[in-house]
Scaffold this motif. Sequence first.
Motif, mmCIF file in Angstrom:
data_model
loop_
_atom_site.group_PDB
_atom_site.id
_atom_site.type_symbol
_atom_site.label_atom_id
_atom_site.label_comp_id
_atom_site.label_asym_id
_atom_site.label_seq_id
_atom_site.Cartn_x
_atom_site.Cartn_y
_atom_site.Cartn_z
ATOM 1 N N LEU A 198 -83.493 -25.011 -4.240
ATOM 2 C CA LEU A 198 -83.858 -24.867 -2.833
ATOM 3 C C LEU A 198 -82.795 -24.052 -2.109
ATOM 4 O O LEU A 198 -81.633 -24.051 -2.496
ATOM 5 N N ARG A 199 -83.199 -23.396 -1.016
ATOM 6 C CA ARG A 199 -82.270 -22.553 -0.269
ATOM 7 C C ARG A 199 -81.617 -23.266 0.910
ATOM 8 O O ARG A 199 -80.588 -22.826 1.406
ATOM 9 N N SER A 200 -82.252 -24.328 1.398
ATOM 10 C CA SER A 200 -81.701 -24.976 2.579
ATOM 11 C C SER A 200 -81.949 -26.476 2.551
ATOM 12 O O SER A 200 -82.856 -26.962 1.859
ATOM 13 N N ARG A 201 -81.169 -27.206 3.330
ATOM 14 C CA ARG A 201 -81.337 -28.655 3.422
ATOM 15 C C ARG A 201 -82.645 -28.992 4.131
ATOM 16 O O ARG A 201 -83.188 -30.082 3.946
ATOM 17 N N VAL A 202 -83.162 -28.074 4.938
ATOM 18 C CA VAL A 202 -84.450 -28.310 5.584
ATOM 19 C C VAL A 202 -85.559 -28.328 4.542
ATOM 20 O O VAL A 202 -86.460 -29.160 4.580
ATOM 21 N N GLN A 203 -85.486 -27.406 3.587
ATOM 22 C CA GLN A 203 -86.450 -27.422 2.488
ATOM 23 C C GLN A 203 -86.333 -28.725 1.709
ATOM 24 O O GLN A 203 -87.336 -29.296 1.282
ATOM 25 N N ALA A 204 -85.109 -29.208 1.538
ATOM 26 C CA ALA A 204 -84.893 -30.481 0.835
ATOM 27 C C ALA A 204 -85.514 -31.631 1.618
ATOM 28 O O ALA A 204 -86.095 -32.551 1.034
ATOM 29 N N ALA A 205 -85.401 -31.586 2.941
ATOM 30 C CA ALA A 205 -85.975 -32.634 3.779
ATOM 31 C C ALA A 205 -87.487 -32.688 3.620
ATOM 32 O O ALA A 205 -88.088 -33.763 3.512
ATOM 33 N N ILE A 206 -88.113 -31.509 3.605
ATOM 34 C CA ILE A 206 -89.561 -31.449 3.446
ATOM 35 C C ILE A 206 -89.966 -31.973 2.069
ATOM 36 O O ILE A 206 -90.915 -32.739 1.926
ATOM 37 N N LEU A 207 -89.214 -31.569 1.044
ATOM 38 C CA LEU A 207 -89.510 -32.037 -0.311
ATOM 39 C C LEU A 207 -89.390 -33.556 -0.391
ATOM 40 O O LEU A 207 -90.223 -34.232 -1.009
ATOM 41 N N ALA A 208 -88.353 -34.118 0.231
ATOM 42 C CA ALA A 208 -88.161 -35.570 0.218
ATOM 43 C C ALA A 208 -89.343 -36.276 0.869
ATOM 44 O O ALA A 208 -89.829 -37.303 0.366
ATOM 45 N N GLN A 209 -89.832 -35.726 1.972
ATOM 46 C CA GLN A 209 -90.971 -36.347 2.652
ATOM 47 C C GLN A 209 -92.240 -36.212 1.825
ATOM 48 O O GLN A 209 -93.048 -37.144 1.741
ATOM 49 N N GLU A 210 -92.426 -35.062 1.212
ATOM 50 C CA GLU A 210 -93.619 -34.862 0.386
ATOM 51 C C GLU A 210 -93.673 -35.834 -0.780
ATOM 52 O O GLU A 210 -94.742 -36.265 -1.204
ATOM 53 N N ASN A 211 -92.508 -36.187 -1.299
ATOM 54 C CA ASN A 211 -92.450 -37.037 -2.495
ATOM 55 C C ASN A 211 -92.096 -38.495 -2.183
ATOM 56 O O ASN A 211 -91.770 -39.258 -3.079
ATOM 57 N N GLY A 212 -92.171 -38.856 -0.910
ATOM 58 C CA GLY A 212 -91.945 -40.250 -0.539
ATOM 59 C C GLY A 212 -90.541 -40.750 -0.797
ATOM 60 O O GLY A 212 -90.351 -41.922 -1.147
ATOM 61 N N LEU A 213 -89.553 -39.873 -0.601
ATOM 62 C CA LEU A 213 -88.187 -40.248 -0.927
ATOM 63 C C LEU A 213 -87.312 -40.424 0.313
ATOM 64 O O LEU A 213 -86.088 -40.495 0.212
ATOM 65 N N VAL A 214 -87.935 -40.514 1.475
ATOM 66 C CA VAL A 214 -87.163 -40.610 2.732
ATOM 67 C C VAL A 214 -86.460 -41.955 2.810
ATOM 68 O O VAL A 214 -87.069 -43.009 2.575
#
Length: 216
Positions: A198-214
């Motif tokens: 990933l290029r940014s922590r924002v992309q990581a945040a979206i990925l975490a939400q998509e995969n139920g990892l929040v």
Amino acid sequence: MTVKVLVADDHGAIRAGLVLILGNAEGIEVVGEAADGAAAVRQARALNPDVVLMDVRMPGTDGISATRQVIAEELAEVLVLTTFDLDEYVHAALRAGAAGFLLKSVEAPRLVEAVKLVAAGEGILAPQVTRKLITAFARSAHHRPDTPAGLAELTDREREVLGCLGAGLSNAQIGTRLRIGETTVKTHVSRVLTKLDLRSRVQAAILAQENGLVAG
């Protein structure tokens, strides 16, 4: 430490307002202005700013293409501006590697804070906006969330950090929650981004939400 900012917006009045706000803020120096994406890239190469405040809708080379070039050449962090809280440009900007985005209606103190956070390596994307993005992606007929291969490579601590990113926490907040230092947090964030490609922590945040990892 003074944060050097390049302001890119095709509307002269808006650009002047942004320059005025940032130019009067302590710890920030506006080093240049640009009226389109191509000029923004040229200015970024010449002026070496820490942050490019980038409008997404500009004539010629738009903010998305410019963001992609700035990030690819590692010229600066990019904080994008948009008129609406959700449009097709926002998705593309985040995929291009932008550190986050703000609405043009943002209050001056929040704008100044956001620029400083992005310069410090923090993403800026309000949790409620992240949820809107996820909802929009989920409704897209072309979007099917995939579990990234790198997810299995994360250590337990890295998964915790990813969950905190998904909750929109800053490095300081992550450190407090996990009882570790900010330097350690930055190291974990860097490893998470590398392993997940990933290029940014924002992309990581979206990925975490998509995969139920929040993190709760």
